[in-house]
Each structure stands twice: as C-alpha cells, then as structure tokens.
Design a protein around this motif. Sequence first.
Motif, PDB file in Angstrom:
ATOM      1  N   CYS A 145     -32.470  -5.916 -82.787  1.00  0.00           N
ATOM      2  CA  CYS A 145     -33.293  -5.818 -81.583  1.00  0.00           C
ATOM      3  C   CYS A 145     -34.765  -6.055 -81.888  1.00  0.00           C
ATOM      4  O   CYS A 145     -35.462  -6.709 -81.114  1.00  0.00           O
ATOM      5  CB  CYS A 145     -33.096  -4.460 -80.930  1.00  0.00           C
ATOM      6  N   ALA A 162     -38.398  -3.576 -72.894  1.00  0.00           N
ATOM      7  CA  ALA A 162     -37.441  -3.792 -73.979  1.00  0.00           C
ATOM      8  C   ALA A 162     -37.377  -2.585 -74.912  1.00  0.00           C
ATOM      9  O   ALA A 162     -36.292  -2.226 -75.385  1.00  0.00           O
ATOM     10  CB  ALA A 162     -37.804  -5.056 -74.755  1.00  0.00           C
ATOM     11  N   ALA A 219     -30.241   2.292 -75.464  1.00  0.00           N
ATOM     12  CA  ALA A 219     -29.066   1.877 -76.232  1.00  0.00           C
ATOM     13  C   ALA A 219     -28.846   2.800 -77.427  1.00  0.00           C
ATOM     14  O   ALA A 219     -27.696   3.139 -77.752  1.00  0.00           O
ATOM     15  CB  ALA A 219     -29.228   0.430 -76.698  1.00  0.00           C
ATOM     16  N   ILE A 234     -33.288  -1.858 -66.229  1.00  0.00           N
ATOM     17  CA  ILE A 234     -32.729  -3.036 -65.560  1.00  0.00           C
ATOM     18  C   ILE A 234     -33.505  -3.342 -64.286  1.00  0.00           C
ATOM     19  O   ILE A 234     -33.824  -4.502 -64.000  1.00  0.00           O
ATOM     20  CB  ILE A 234     -31.228  -2.838 -65.297  1.00  0.00           C
ATOM     21  N   ILE A 245     -35.707 -10.562 -70.270  1.00  0.00           N
ATOM     22  CA  ILE A 245     -34.281 -10.858 -70.450  1.00  0.00           C
ATOM     23  C   ILE A 245     -33.709  -9.994 -71.565  1.00  0.00           C
ATOM     24  O   ILE A 245     -32.604  -9.446 -71.436  1.00  0.00           O
ATOM     25  CB  ILE A 245     -34.083 -12.359 -70.719  1.00  0.00           C
ATOM     26  N   VAL A 246     -34.454  -9.828 -72.650  1.00  0.00           N
ATOM     27  CA  VAL A 246     -34.017  -8.945 -73.740  1.00  0.00           C
ATOM     28  C   VAL A 246     -33.902  -7.511 -73.233  1.00  0.00           C
ATOM     29  O   VAL A 246     -32.962  -6.783 -73.575  1.00  0.00           O
ATOM     30  CB  VAL A 246     -34.978  -9.043 -74.941  1.00  0.00           C
ATOM     31  N   ILE A 248     -33.182  -6.523 -70.185  1.00  0.00           N
ATOM     32  CA  ILE A 248     -31.972  -6.403 -69.368  1.00  0.00           C
ATOM     33  C   ILE A 248     -30.742  -6.278 -70.264  1.00  0.00           C
ATOM     34  O   ILE A 248     -29.848  -5.459 -70.002  1.00  0.00           O
ATOM     35  CB  ILE A 248     -31.855  -7.588 -68.388  1.00  0.00           C
ATOM     36  N   VAL A 249     -30.700  -7.059 -71.328  1.00  0.00           N
ATOM     37  CA  VAL A 249     -29.567  -6.975 -72.258  1.00  0.00           C
ATOM     38  C   VAL A 249     -29.525  -5.591 -72.913  1.00  0.00           C
ATOM     39  O   VAL A 249     -28.447  -4.984 -73.029  1.00  0.00           O
ATOM     40  CB  VAL A 249     -29.653  -8.094 -73.315  1.00  0.00           C
ATOM     41  N   MET A 250     -30.678  -5.063 -73.322  1.00  0.00           N
ATOM     42  CA  MET A 250     -30.709  -3.727 -73.920  1.00  0.00           C
ATOM     43  C   MET A 250     -30.291  -2.665 -72.911  1.00  0.00           C
ATOM     44  O   MET A 250     -29.562  -1.726 -73.243  1.00  0.00           O
ATOM     45  CB  MET A 250     -32.118  -3.391 -74.433  1.00  0.00           C
ATOM     46  N   LEU A 282     -28.293  -3.093 -70.312  1.00  0.00           N
ATOM     47  CA  LEU A 282     -26.848  -3.216 -70.107  1.00  0.00           C
ATOM     48  C   LEU A 282     -26.072  -2.624 -71.284  1.00  0.00           C
ATOM     49  O   LEU A 282     -25.032  -1.985 -71.095  1.00  0.00           O
ATOM     50  CB  LEU A 282     -26.462  -4.675 -69.896  1.00  0.00           C
ATOM     51  N   THR A 283     -26.591  -2.803 -72.496  1.00  0.00           N
ATOM     52  CA  THR A 283     -25.952  -2.208 -73.667  1.00  0.00           C
ATOM     53  C   THR A 283     -25.971  -0.687 -73.586  1.00  0.00           C
ATOM     54  O   THR A 283     -24.959  -0.028 -73.840  1.00  0.00           O
ATOM     55  CB  THR A 283     -26.653  -2.677 -74.961  1.00  0.00           C
TER      56      THR A 283
END
Length: 134
Positions: free
Chosen positions: A12, A45, A52, A86, A110-111, A113-115, A117-118
């Motif tokens: 990350c 992020a 996460a 998010i 974008i990173v 959002i991925v974190m 979601l994780t």
Amino acid sequence: MKTKLVSFGILCALLLVPTIASAEVTNGNVVYGLTPGRLWATMDAVVGLISAVIGGLSLARSAGRFGTGSGRRGAIVAAVMALIVIVYAGLHLANFTGDFGTGSGRAGAIVAIVMGLTGMVLAGLTLVRSRRSI
C-alpha cells in the motif's frame, strides 16, 4: 499472519508514493509537489489503509490468532471507516476533474477506494465469522 499484514502495508505504501511524489507531463504542464487534491487523496488513502489494517486485525482476532474475543468491535470500526473513505474518495473523484499527473489526486482517490473496499470486505468476513461462533 503478521508477515502478510506487513507485506500488505508495504504494498500500500508503494502504491501511495507515486500519487504523492510524482507528476506527469500533461499538455505541457508539469505539476510537482503536494497540491490540495493530492493531499485530500492521500488522507483518504491513509484512512483507508488504517481501515484495512483494523479489519485484518479483527479478522485475526476472530480466528483466535491473538487475544480473546470475537473482533466485532474492530470490524464495526473498520466498516464505518471504510464507508467514510469510500464516500469521501467518491466525492473527490467527482469534484477534482483533472487527469492523472495534473495534481488533482485522482490516482490517490482510486487507491483510497480500493483500500476502503478491502477494509469493508475484511470487516464483513469478521462479522460473518463472529455471528457463526455465537
């Protein structure tokens, strides 16, 4: 489990470094440094990464790897933080319309959002596991 968590944190961090330190040439304009868009995306992020990590720790606790308890509180905290990340990263993508490299922080959002979601997935797995054990 700890080595997986440490390697996840390193991955990350390596994904965050390009969003902070680099700038690309777009239409002849070069943007260096920390712009307001990059700062907002970086904060999103980082909070997503914390979400996460908390989700992963609560999942490990629910599996009985360390501590006692079901890990429900940590899962709830991780899920709430992930939801906030998010939403804020989605608002960031809607408000800052520049391309990658213009200093708008779209890659960082974008990173984030991925974190988020994780963190949400890990929290959900913890809640499912803790509900099953009751």
